[in-house]
Enzyme design. Structure first.
Site, PDB file in Angstrom:
ATOM      1  N   ARG A   1       0.795  -1.227   0.000  1.00 27.09           N
ATOM      2  CA  ARG A   1       0.000   0.000   0.000  1.00 27.09           C
ATOM      3  C   ARG A   1       0.829   1.279   0.000  1.00 27.09           C
ATOM      4  NH1 ARG A   1      -2.917  -4.040   1.771  1.00 27.09           N
ATOM      5  NH2 ARG A   1      -0.959  -4.540   2.766  1.00 27.09           N
ATOM      6  N   THR A   2       1.823   1.344   0.880  1.00 24.63           N
ATOM      7  CA  THR A   2       2.556   2.608   0.995  1.00 24.63           C
ATOM      8  C   THR A   2       3.273   2.921  -0.311  1.00 24.63           C
ATOM      9  OG1 THR A   2       2.825   2.143   3.339  1.00 24.63           O
ATOM     10  CG2 THR A   2       4.186   3.888   2.426  1.00 24.63           C
TER      11      THR A   2
ATOM     12  N   LYS B   1      25.353  -4.391  -2.902  1.00 16.33           N
ATOM     13  CA  LYS B   1      26.819  -4.389  -3.032  1.00 16.33           C
ATOM     14  C   LYS B   1      27.468  -3.735  -1.830  1.00 16.33           C
ATOM     15  CE  LYS B   1      26.423  -3.783  -8.048  1.00 16.33           C
ATOM     16  NZ  LYS B   1      26.700  -2.838  -9.132  1.00 16.33           N
TER      17      LYS B   1
ATOM     18  N   ARG C   1      11.515   3.840   3.037  1.00 19.32           N
ATOM     19  CA  ARG C   1      11.155   2.878   4.093  1.00 19.32           C
ATOM     20  C   ARG C   1      12.404   2.072   4.408  1.00 19.32           C
ATOM     21  NH1 ARG C   1       5.989  -1.026   4.299  1.00 19.32           N
ATOM     22  NH2 ARG C   1       5.130   0.950   5.033  1.00 19.32           N
TER      23      ARG C   1
ATOM     24  N   HIS D   1       5.593   6.145  11.366  1.00 25.45           N
ATOM     25  CA  HIS D   1       5.041   6.005  10.016  1.00 25.45           C
ATOM     26  C   HIS D   1       4.094   7.193   9.832  1.00 25.45           C
ATOM     27  CE1 HIS D   1       3.757   4.302   6.331  1.00 25.45           C
ATOM     28  NE2 HIS D   1       3.454   3.078   6.710  1.00 25.45           N
TER      29      HIS D   1
END
Ligand code: NCD
Length: 329
Positions: free
Chosen positions: A77-78, A107, A128, A156
């Protein structure tokens, strides 16, 4: 004779020279940055975004702007709502959302270097990351606005804004409500941000969790300092009859160091149609999603089940925020 500019783009205010009051050039890292006037401003813009989408689907307000979506943790969703938000405003997206294993992060590149790279291409970055405080680190390095889409078990903020917006749209007001949060209050970042935001309003709070998943002390202390009517319990039955908002959360398996502990608490709560018969007629059940058994599918048909409407509100809130930080709202 003055030369006509070739392009008529708004110049993004430098992060260090933000206009007081507005959101242009802002990083959005925590809900603590928002006062009530700014919340109202974002909600009004989000409401307009809804009307615009319903009427015409998309506009070109952010045409020429690029969003980098950088996700070090899974998301449906986000990430999708930020992408949809940017595209419905005419902008475009660099999506690094399918797992950073396909980027140079695998890497060994540091967050700082990844951020300093993406800002060469993008006007705004959504991040995120599993570490608390990572969004702040990214913001310290970036010259463009950074939007925190979840920093571990920290915050959040854009989710809390869409949660509050949903409460307001569904119930018409926030003041006077009794809000019950259920589930993983320890690791759930959405309930951390939502609780902090709700402290700005005249609300009663009920926290329902197993002992080991209680709301962190740092947040409980703020609740107490704010003088709120607040109580903790282990049992949903204690809150179901009076709750105006039942905000249910998933037990955050990925944050447990001891999986045996997770097994003990994972199925503690399930909202069922039978339980809903005891709830008020006018109330809402919310969930940031994904759900993994906390709300029975049969509850989905109940008009009080607001979680998919909540999902859509996420896009309107993120449209409002993107336009605002880019100085276009
Ligand atoms: C939440 C999250 O990632 O914190 N999901 C979301 O953004 N809607 C909740 C969760 O993962 O349980």
């Amino acid at each position: 004779m003055s030369l006509k500019p070739l392009f008529d783009f708004a110049i993004l205010p430098d992060k260090n020279h933000r206009q007081p009051g507005g959101l242009a050039g802002w990083d959005i890292l925590s809900v603590d940055q928002f006062d009530k006037a700014q919340l109202e401003y974002v909600f009004t813009r989000a409401h307009e975004m809804r009307e615009m989408v319903q009427r015409v689907g998309a506009v070109d307000l952010l045409k020429g702007y690029v969003l980098a979506c950088l996700f070090y943790e899974p998301s449906t969703r986000t990430s999708a709502s930020f992408i949809a938000a940017m595209e419905r405003l005419g902008g475009s997206v660099i999506p690094i959302t399918q797992g950073v294993q396909f980027s140079s992060v695998s890497k060994g590149e540091t967050l700082a270097d990844t951020i300093r790279t993406l800002e060469q291409y993008a006007d705004v970055i959504v991040l995120r990351h599993p570490d608390i405080g990572s969004a702040q680190v990214a913001a310290d390095y970036a010259r463009v606005p950074v939007l925190n889409a979840g920093d571990g078990a920290g915050e959040h903020p854009t989710q809390a804004l869409l949660d509050l917006f949903t409460i307001r749209e569904e119930l018409g007001q926030i003041d006077g409500l009794k809000v019950a949060m259920v589930g993983d209050l320890r690791y759930g970042r959405t309930v951390h941000s939502l609780t902090k935001l709700l402290l700005q309003y005249d609300v009663s709070l009920r926290f329902v969790s197993p002992e080991i998943l209680r709301m962190p002390l740092s947040i409980m202390n703020r609740v107490i300092d704010a003088g709120k009517d607040a109580r903790e319990t282990h049992d949903v039955a204690d809150v179901i009859e009076n709750a105006d908002v039942l905000y249910v959360t998933r037990v955050q398996k990925e944050r447990f160091t001891d999986l045996a502990q997770y097994e003990e608490v994972k199925n503690m709560y399930e909202i069922t149609p039978e339980l809903m018969t005891r709830a008020k007629q006018k109330m809402v059940v919310m969930h940031p999603l994904p759900r993994v058994g906390e709300i029975h599918y049969a509850v989905d048909h109940d008009p009080r089940a607001a979680y998919f409407r909540q999902v859509q509100n996420g896009m309107f809130i993120r449209m409002a925020l993107l336009a605002a930080v880019l100085g276009k709202a």
